[in-house]
Write a protein that holds these residues in place. Structure first.
Motif, PDB file in Angstrom:
ATOM      1  N   LYS A  54       0.856  -1.177   0.000  1.00  0.00           N
ATOM      2  CA  LYS A  54       0.000   0.000   0.000  1.00  0.00           C
ATOM      3  C   LYS A  54       0.898   1.235   0.000  1.00  0.00           C
ATOM      4  O   LYS A  54       1.821   1.346   0.802  1.00  0.00           O
ATOM      5  N   VAL A  55       0.623   2.164  -0.926  1.00  0.00           N
ATOM      6  CA  VAL A  55       1.343   3.429  -1.025  1.00  0.00           C
ATOM      7  C   VAL A  55       0.312   4.533  -0.874  1.00  0.00           C
ATOM      8  O   VAL A  55      -0.710   4.532  -1.563  1.00  0.00           O
ATOM      9  N   CYS A  56       0.568   5.457   0.023  1.00  0.00           N
ATOM     10  CA  CYS A  56      -0.380   6.547   0.269  1.00  0.00           C
ATOM     11  C   CYS A  56      -0.296   7.624  -0.805  1.00  0.00           C
ATOM     12  O   CYS A  56       0.780   7.885  -1.372  1.00  0.00           O
ATOM     13  N   ALA A  57      -1.403   8.273  -1.050  1.00  0.00           N
ATOM     14  CA  ALA A  57      -1.459   9.359  -2.032  1.00  0.00           C
ATOM     15  C   ALA A  57      -0.553  10.518  -1.630  1.00  0.00           C
ATOM     16  O   ALA A  57       0.100  11.130  -2.473  1.00  0.00           O
ATOM     17  N   GLU A  58      -0.521  10.830  -0.336  1.00  0.00           N
ATOM     18  CA  GLU A  58       0.301  11.946   0.130  1.00  0.00           C
ATOM     19  C   GLU A  58       1.778  11.696  -0.167  1.00  0.00           C
ATOM     20  O   GLU A  58       2.493  12.595  -0.618  1.00  0.00           O
ATOM     21  N   SER A  59       2.237  10.459   0.082  1.00  0.00           N
ATOM     22  CA  SER A  59       3.652  10.170  -0.159  1.00  0.00           C
ATOM     23  C   SER A  59       3.985  10.235  -1.637  1.00  0.00           C
ATOM     24  O   SER A  59       5.070  10.688  -2.008  1.00  0.00           O
ATOM     25  N   SER A  60       3.068   9.833  -2.502  1.00  0.00           N
ATOM     26  CA  SER A  60       3.364   9.927  -3.934  1.00  0.00           C
ATOM     27  C   SER A  60       3.333  11.380  -4.413  1.00  0.00           C
ATOM     28  O   SER A  60       4.121  11.766  -5.276  1.00  0.00           O
ATOM     29  N   ALA A  61       2.484  12.216  -3.823  1.00  0.00           N
ATOM     30  CA  ALA A  61       2.480  13.640  -4.178  1.00  0.00           C
ATOM     31  C   ALA A  61       3.782  14.315  -3.723  1.00  0.00           C
ATOM     32  O   ALA A  61       4.380  15.095  -4.465  1.00  0.00           O
ATOM     33  N   VAL A  62       4.230  13.985  -2.500  1.00  0.00           N
ATOM     34  CA  VAL A  62       5.494  14.545  -2.005  1.00  0.00           C
ATOM     35  C   VAL A  62       6.653  14.053  -2.870  1.00  0.00           C
ATOM     36  O   VAL A  62       7.547  14.831  -3.222  1.00  0.00           O
ATOM     37  N   ALA A  63       6.648  12.775  -3.239  1.00  0.00           N
ATOM     38  CA  ALA A  63       7.704  12.247  -4.105  1.00  0.00           C
ATOM     39  C   ALA A  63       7.705  12.978  -5.446  1.00  0.00           C
ATOM     40  O   ALA A  63       8.769  13.329  -5.974  1.00  0.00           O
ATOM     41  N   ASN A  64       6.533  13.236  -6.000  1.00  0.00           N
ATOM     42  CA  ASN A  64       6.460  13.962  -7.267  1.00  0.00           C
ATOM     43  C   ASN A  64       7.006  15.383  -7.133  1.00  0.00           C
ATOM     44  O   ASN A  64       7.632  15.900  -8.057  1.00  0.00           O
ATOM     45  N   ALA A  65       6.782  16.016  -5.989  1.00  0.00           N
ATOM     46  CA  ALA A  65       7.343  17.350  -5.754  1.00  0.00           C
ATOM     47  C   ALA A  65       8.863  17.293  -5.746  1.00  0.00           C
ATOM     48  O   ALA A  65       9.534  18.142  -6.341  1.00  0.00           O
ATOM     49  N   LYS A  66       9.417  16.297  -5.076  1.00  0.00           N
ATOM     50  CA  LYS A  66      10.872  16.139  -5.045  1.00  0.00           C
ATOM     51  C   LYS A  66      11.410  15.852  -6.445  1.00  0.00           C
ATOM     52  O   LYS A  66      12.420  16.415  -6.863  1.00  0.00           O
ATOM     53  N   ILE A  67      10.739  14.972  -7.178  1.00  0.00           N
ATOM     54  CA  ILE A  67      11.153  14.657  -8.548  1.00  0.00           C
ATOM     55  C   ILE A  67      11.087  15.904  -9.413  1.00  0.00           C
ATOM     56  O   ILE A  67      11.954  16.136 -10.262  1.00  0.00           O
ATOM     57  N   GLY A  68      10.066  16.736  -9.172  1.00  0.00           N
ATOM     58  CA  GLY A  68       9.890  17.962  -9.947  1.00  0.00           C
ATOM     59  C   GLY A  68      10.867  19.067  -9.586  1.00  0.00           C
ATOM     60  O   GLY A  68      10.868  20.122 -10.213  1.00  0.00           O
ATOM     61  N   GLY A  69      11.689  18.844  -8.559  1.00  0.00           N
ATOM     62  CA  GLY A  69      12.714  19.824  -8.210  1.00  0.00           C
ATOM     63  C   GLY A  69      12.378  20.734  -7.055  1.00  0.00           C
ATOM     64  O   GLY A  69      13.197  21.574  -6.674  1.00  0.00           O
ATOM     65  N   ASP A  70      11.197  20.603  -6.472  1.00  0.00           N
ATOM     66  CA  ASP A  70      10.855  21.419  -5.310  1.00  0.00           C
ATOM     67  C   ASP A  70      11.509  20.811  -4.079  1.00  0.00           C
ATOM     68  O   ASP A  70      11.391  19.616  -3.836  1.00  0.00           O
ATOM     69  N   GLU A  71      12.163  21.637  -3.302  1.00  0.00           N
ATOM     70  CA  GLU A  71      12.837  21.169  -2.089  1.00  0.00           C
ATOM     71  C   GLU A  71      11.862  20.963  -0.937  1.00  0.00           C
ATOM     72  O   GLU A  71      12.181  20.268   0.020  1.00  0.00           O
TER      73      GLU A  71
END
Length: 139
Positions: A54-71
């Motif tokens: 199980k992967v939470c939506a919040e963790s995938s959104a935060v991961a996408n922010a990191k991937i997108g370059g936001d610190e």
């Protein structure tokens, strides 16, 4: 202390709701999240589930922010379907209550305070007593 919603908060809720409406799958995708990076960009995430993982939506959104370059992120929200099949704001699980504060100063978490009233809270208000390990395993 709860804070009133900003127009940008409403945009996040709408983005997460639109994503959930598009990809909802009762067996695999039940929650969507939207996070605003410090750049102002919006990052989306969904929960993913199998019988073992199980992967939470919040963790995938935060991961996408990191991937997108936001610190860091400034605001995050999660939505799930109500009994009426309409997306509504839901509150982070215990794991996400630990995860979210690690990714932003003065972070705002949009939550349902009860009876469908949505407000912003600080992460400390989500988890009054954070999880503490008996000893550090980082060494």
């Amino acid at each position: 202390m709860t804070q009133e919603l900003l127009p940008t908060d409403t945009e996040l809720i709408e983005a997460a709701a639109a994503l959930l409406s598009r990809v909802h799958d009762p067996g695999a995708v039940r929650v969507a999240a939207a996070a605003r990076g410090i750049s102002g960009a919006v990052y989306l995430g969904v929960s993913l589930a199998t019988p073992r993982v199980k992967v939470c939506a919040e963790s995938s959104a935060v991961a996408n922010a990191k991937i997108g370059g936001d610190e860091a992120i400034t605001t995050i929200v999660s939505v799930g379907l109500g009994v009426d099949d309409v997306p509504h704001v839901i509150n982070p699980c215990g794991v996400c209550r630990e995860l979210i504060p690690k990714f932003g100063q003065d972070l705002r978490v949009l939550v349902d305070t009860g009876d469908g009233v949505v407000a912003a809270v600080a992460p400390v208000e989500l988890l009054p007593l954070p999880w503490i390990r008996a000893r550090s395993y980082d060494d």
